[in-house]
Design an enzyme around this catalytic site. Sequence first.
Site, mmCIF file in Angstrom:
data_model
loop_
_atom_site.group_PDB
_atom_site.id
_atom_site.type_symbol
_atom_site.label_atom_id
_atom_site.label_comp_id
_atom_site.label_asym_id
_atom_site.label_seq_id
_atom_site.Cartn_x
_atom_site.Cartn_y
_atom_site.Cartn_z
ATOM 1 N N HIS A 103 27.644 29.955 18.407
ATOM 2 C CA HIS A 103 26.562 29.996 19.381
ATOM 3 C C HIS A 103 26.020 28.598 19.657
ATOM 4 O O HIS A 103 26.414 27.614 19.033
ATOM 5 C CB HIS A 103 25.464 30.930 18.881
ATOM 6 C CG HIS A 103 25.892 32.359 18.816
ATOM 7 N ND1 HIS A 103 25.069 33.376 18.364
ATOM 8 C CD2 HIS A 103 27.064 32.974 19.162
ATOM 9 C CE1 HIS A 103 25.710 34.530 18.428
ATOM 10 N NE2 HIS A 103 26.917 34.303 18.895
ATOM 11 N N GLU A 119 23.161 27.051 19.133
ATOM 12 C CA GLU A 119 22.482 26.318 18.069
ATOM 13 C C GLU A 119 23.490 25.642 17.140
ATOM 14 O O GLU A 119 23.296 24.500 16.712
ATOM 15 C CB GLU A 119 21.601 27.256 17.230
ATOM 16 C CG GLU A 119 20.600 28.071 18.026
ATOM 17 C CD GLU A 119 21.124 29.439 18.400
ATOM 18 O OE1 GLU A 119 20.414 30.433 18.164
ATOM 19 O OE2 GLU A 119 22.258 29.532 18.926
ATOM 20 N N CYS A 146 19.944 34.420 16.473
ATOM 21 C CA CYS A 146 20.299 35.743 15.942
ATOM 22 C C CYS A 146 20.124 35.764 14.427
ATOM 23 O O CYS A 146 20.136 34.728 13.753
ATOM 24 C CB CYS A 146 21.728 36.104 16.323
ATOM 25 S SG CYS A 146 22.996 34.997 15.649
ATOM 26 N N ALA A 173 28.404 39.103 54.343
ATOM 27 C CA ALA A 173 28.277 38.071 55.366
ATOM 28 C C ALA A 173 27.806 38.744 56.646
ATOM 29 O O ALA A 173 28.275 39.830 56.995
ATOM 30 C CB ALA A 173 29.619 37.377 55.600
ATOM 31 N N THR A 195 36.319 50.167 53.328
ATOM 32 C CA THR A 195 36.699 48.749 53.305
ATOM 33 C C THR A 195 38.173 48.595 52.966
ATOM 34 O O THR A 195 38.869 47.753 53.534
ATOM 35 C CB THR A 195 35.828 47.983 52.284
ATOM 36 O OG1 THR A 195 34.461 48.082 52.676
ATOM 37 C CG2 THR A 195 36.229 46.521 52.212
ATOM 38 N N LEU A 238 40.647 41.451 46.686
ATOM 39 C CA LEU A 238 39.510 41.411 45.764
ATOM 40 C C LEU A 238 39.827 40.666 44.471
ATOM 41 O O LEU A 238 39.325 41.013 43.395
ATOM 42 C CB LEU A 238 39.008 42.825 45.454
ATOM 43 C CG LEU A 238 38.528 43.647 46.650
ATOM 44 C CD1 LEU A 238 38.061 45.024 46.180
ATOM 45 C CD2 LEU A 238 37.430 42.931 47.410
ATOM 46 N N GLU A 278 31.419 44.287 47.124
ATOM 47 C CA GLU A 278 31.881 43.817 48.426
ATOM 48 C C GLU A 278 32.311 45.052 49.200
ATOM 49 O O GLU A 278 33.452 45.494 49.110
ATOM 50 C CB GLU A 278 33.040 42.834 48.271
ATOM 51 C CG GLU A 278 32.673 41.556 47.524
ATOM 52 C CD GLU A 278 33.768 40.509 47.620
ATOM 53 O OE1 GLU A 278 34.223 40.219 48.752
ATOM 54 O OE2 GLU A 278 34.172 39.996 46.568
ATOM 55 N N GLY A 290 24.321 51.044 50.988
ATOM 56 C CA GLY A 290 23.171 51.926 51.188
ATOM 57 C C GLY A 290 22.952 52.862 50.026
ATOM 58 O O GLY A 290 21.814 53.087 49.595
ATOM 59 N N SER A 291 24.039 53.415 49.491
ATOM 60 C CA SER A 291 23.920 54.293 48.323
ATOM 61 C C SER A 291 23.387 53.546 47.118
ATOM 62 O O SER A 291 22.569 54.060 46.355
ATOM 63 C CB SER A 291 25.279 54.926 47.992
ATOM 64 O OG SER A 291 25.707 55.797 49.016
#
Length: 380
Positions: free
Chosen positions: A55, A57, A80, A159, A201, A209, A300, A307-308
């Site tokens: 980590h 530290e 931690c 976009a 899409t 993708l 995307e 919307g959902s």
Amino acid sequence: MTSPVDPQALMQLALQHAHHGEGYVEPNPMVGAVVASPDGHVISTGYHQRFGEVHAEINAIQTAGSATVGADLYVTLEPCCHFGKTPPCADAVIAAGFRRVFVGCQDPAPHVSGQGIQRLRDAGLQVTVGVCESEARRLITPFEMLMLQRRPWVHAKWAMTLDGRIASRTGHSKWISSEASRTLVHQMRGRMDAIITGAGTVRSDDPLLTARPAGARTPLRVVIDAKGKSLHAESSLVKSLSDSPILICVAEDMGIDEFRRLESLGVEPARCPGTEPGRIDLTAVMAELGRRGCTNVLTEAGPGILGSLFDSSLIDEVHIFIAPRLVGGALARAAIGGQGLKSIPGIPNVQRMRHTSVGDDLLIQGDVVRSSAESREPPE
């Protein structure tokens, strides 16, 4: 005369270093650390570089060597206190002989949650918590979402033209954004655990993708398609299976023949509950991605999926590329469909706004803030 030490400035340096781990450390949080002398001179820096490795530290301590004795440690997240893939950082901090420890924010994980701070204090170290707390907390929000809500942090990207259209009235959309913006999207993909799109899409754009060139992570590609008809042997997604896997979320009642057809393509079909016939419950999809350890996912997709997600309060961060183009037309599509809110929010529900010029475009980014006061139409 010696100038006073500025803990905020040293914590800001730790925050800057933490970002170097983005895309490499998930599902762990990004963490940065600075070792400084009592008068504020920087001795060493460190950050969590890769999941499973030491980590922040520890990196800073190892670089500083014996200079940690009597020095101060600035760390963006509580050290931690448990054995995981590495030993407890709190024990290493104590053994290093620090005088003081400054912590950005407490670890939200239930198995830490203040215990690391208490261990330091029990060992006699002076611990100050909450230095640059808002920035430190924002740094770990995806990790916190996964830990506490058991789902990933959802990024929504689209976009659009200057008049708010994502496609013309004929559905034409290539290309709204500039080449520079598309390059930035590829970089964004390379930091994600999954990329989500919808059947529409896939049918209209036949996307890959994938991140090109490859980034720090290889995202799972997720298709939301209740009927499963969008994928076939000639789909670009299917033809590129060697680049990254595909999960297709289908209706619970899908017939066995169609389910096996999808399996024969080499993709992984997953039966998911629906909110109504032909519509997948995206809350269930996010729960499944959370079970798979996905920390950040990028959406995307078209206005239906976006919307959902919005109606289900599942969008956490937006990345909107605005191009200097006008399309017009009442039938031209907007980015987010669904039911939406009944009224304009009384206060902004996108905060921490950032804006950047990318080629000819303007990139606006911000965090979506959900409020119990938001007014939505009840389901029919």
